[in-house]
Design an enzyme around this catalytic site. Sequence first.
Site, PDB file in Angstrom:
ATOM      1  N   THR A   4       0.901  -1.143   0.000  1.00 34.05           N
ATOM      2  CA  THR A   4       0.000   0.000   0.000  1.00 34.05           C
ATOM      3  C   THR A   4       0.939   1.192   0.000  1.00 34.05           C
ATOM      4  OG1 THR A   4      -1.481  -1.191   1.499  1.00 34.05           O
ATOM      5  CG2 THR A   4      -1.714   1.174   1.479  1.00 34.05           C
ATOM      6  N   ARG A  56     -12.883  -7.827  -3.013  1.00 41.89           N
ATOM      7  CA  ARG A  56     -12.238  -7.787  -1.688  1.00 41.89           C
ATOM      8  C   ARG A  56     -11.772  -6.367  -1.374  1.00 41.89           C
ATOM      9  NH1 ARG A  56      -6.737  -6.291   0.035  1.00 41.89           N
ATOM     10  NH2 ARG A  56      -6.460  -7.222   2.068  1.00 41.89           N
ATOM     11  N   GLY A 102      -9.374  -4.186   1.228  1.00 43.38           N
ATOM     12  CA  GLY A 102      -8.350  -4.308   2.258  1.00 43.38           C
ATOM     13  C   GLY A 102      -8.628  -3.312   3.372  1.00 43.38           C
ATOM     14  N   ASP A 103      -7.620  -3.050   4.174  1.00 39.40           N
ATOM     15  CA  ASP A 103      -7.785  -2.102   5.290  1.00 39.40           C
ATOM     16  C   ASP A 103      -7.583  -0.649   4.846  1.00 39.40           C
ATOM     17  OD1 ASP A 103      -5.068  -2.515   4.796  1.00 39.40           O
ATOM     18  OD2 ASP A 103      -4.488  -2.367   6.906  1.00 39.40           O
ATOM     19  N   THR A 160       0.326  -1.037   6.619  1.00 40.17           N
ATOM     20  CA  THR A 160       0.496  -1.711   5.328  1.00 40.17           C
ATOM     21  C   THR A 160       0.583  -3.214   5.589  1.00 40.17           C
ATOM     22  OG1 THR A 160       2.909  -1.608   5.377  1.00 40.17           O
ATOM     23  CG2 THR A 160       1.772   0.257   4.359  1.00 40.17           C
ATOM     24  N   GLY A 182      -3.998  -6.496   5.657  1.00 45.13           N
ATOM     25  CA  GLY A 182      -5.227  -5.801   6.045  1.00 45.13           C
ATOM     26  C   GLY A 182      -6.223  -6.736   6.705  1.00 45.13           C
TER      27      GLY A 182
HETATM   28  N1  GLY Z   1      -2.857  -3.368   3.637  1.00 44.79           N
HETATM   29  C1  GLY Z   1      -3.201  -3.524   2.298  1.00 44.79           C
HETATM   30  C2  GLY Z   1      -4.297  -4.468   2.047  1.00 44.79           C
HETATM   31  O1  GLY Z   1      -4.583  -5.317   2.883  1.00 44.79           O
HETATM   32  O2  GLY Z   1      -4.889  -4.400   0.979  1.00 44.79           O
END
Ligand code: GLY
Length: 307
Positions: free
Chosen positions: A165, A193, A195-196, A216, A219
């Site tokens: 990320t 999907r 992510g975080d 990063t 997630g």
């Molecule tokens: N931290 C990046 C993701 O999980 O997409």
Amino acid sequence: MLILANVEATNGIKVSAKLLENELPILDALVEGISIVERDPKVRSVGYGGWPNMIGEMEFDAAVMDGTSRQIGAVGALQDSLSAVKVAREVMLRLPHVVLTSAGASRFAKECGFEPEAVLMPDSKRVWRNKIEKTVAPNLIDQFPNIPLAPLSNLITDPERVRDTTVFLGKDDKGDIAVCTSTSGWAWKYPGRLGDSPIPGAGFYADSRYGAAACTHTGEMTMRTSTARCIILAMQLGRSLEDAIKLAIEDLALLKGGFLGGVVIHAMDANENYQVINFNCSETIRYWVWRDGMRTPEQKIAEKHTF
Ligand code: GLY
């Protein structure tokens, strides 16, 4: 003034630093830096240089948070614009919502003047296609992608494709703190999907009274522990930056089941102390820091915590 960013920020952080010196508000300075990263084909986890999902489509996640108003804008699984972080800022500025996803995010991007553009880099398409041809059973390859995709979800453990990320956080000379994120998400992820990176409190959080945090890598872990919010709340309750991060890491380390991997935490407090911690990533994690008075950002290595 301070900017903290992960190693993907190499070209973008210089732009953000210059804009901050020229008195652009912190959030806008960070957005401009991330926009450079999103269009850099050398960055293989964000924007144009990133990897597609399991069926060969790019899906971008991004967010912005103003730590003074605590307003947020985010997009998830945005398909046809590389300007994910700028679209996220428009969500914050124009809508009564916080997060837009997939078709709604694309529609909104277009309304804001971000015309659809080519987002799948030919090299990413080639690597993805090779992976699919090696993974999908020969009797099913002609029907792909109209086959059950869940059995292919182990593709995400591809060790050669990082789960990264770009995260930028910082403070301007007025004391305002902000955080911004952008990613193409995990290579070969199941379509849709998130992510975080677009999830407030998980992949990012900022509060100008206390500081900012952004994560990063995995997630799927930080969404289970609200890692970024956990750090800021711990500081609100009186913990130091170091103790707040320690608490978040202890919580991550207690997760059981599900997909477990490494997490990198980038965090700063309102006094411009900062820390970047590598929790369980085997590779060396580097990051950038810039303070007013520095001619160029300095690259450092994250401290390692292994449980
Ligand atoms: N931290 C990046 C993701 O999980 O997409």
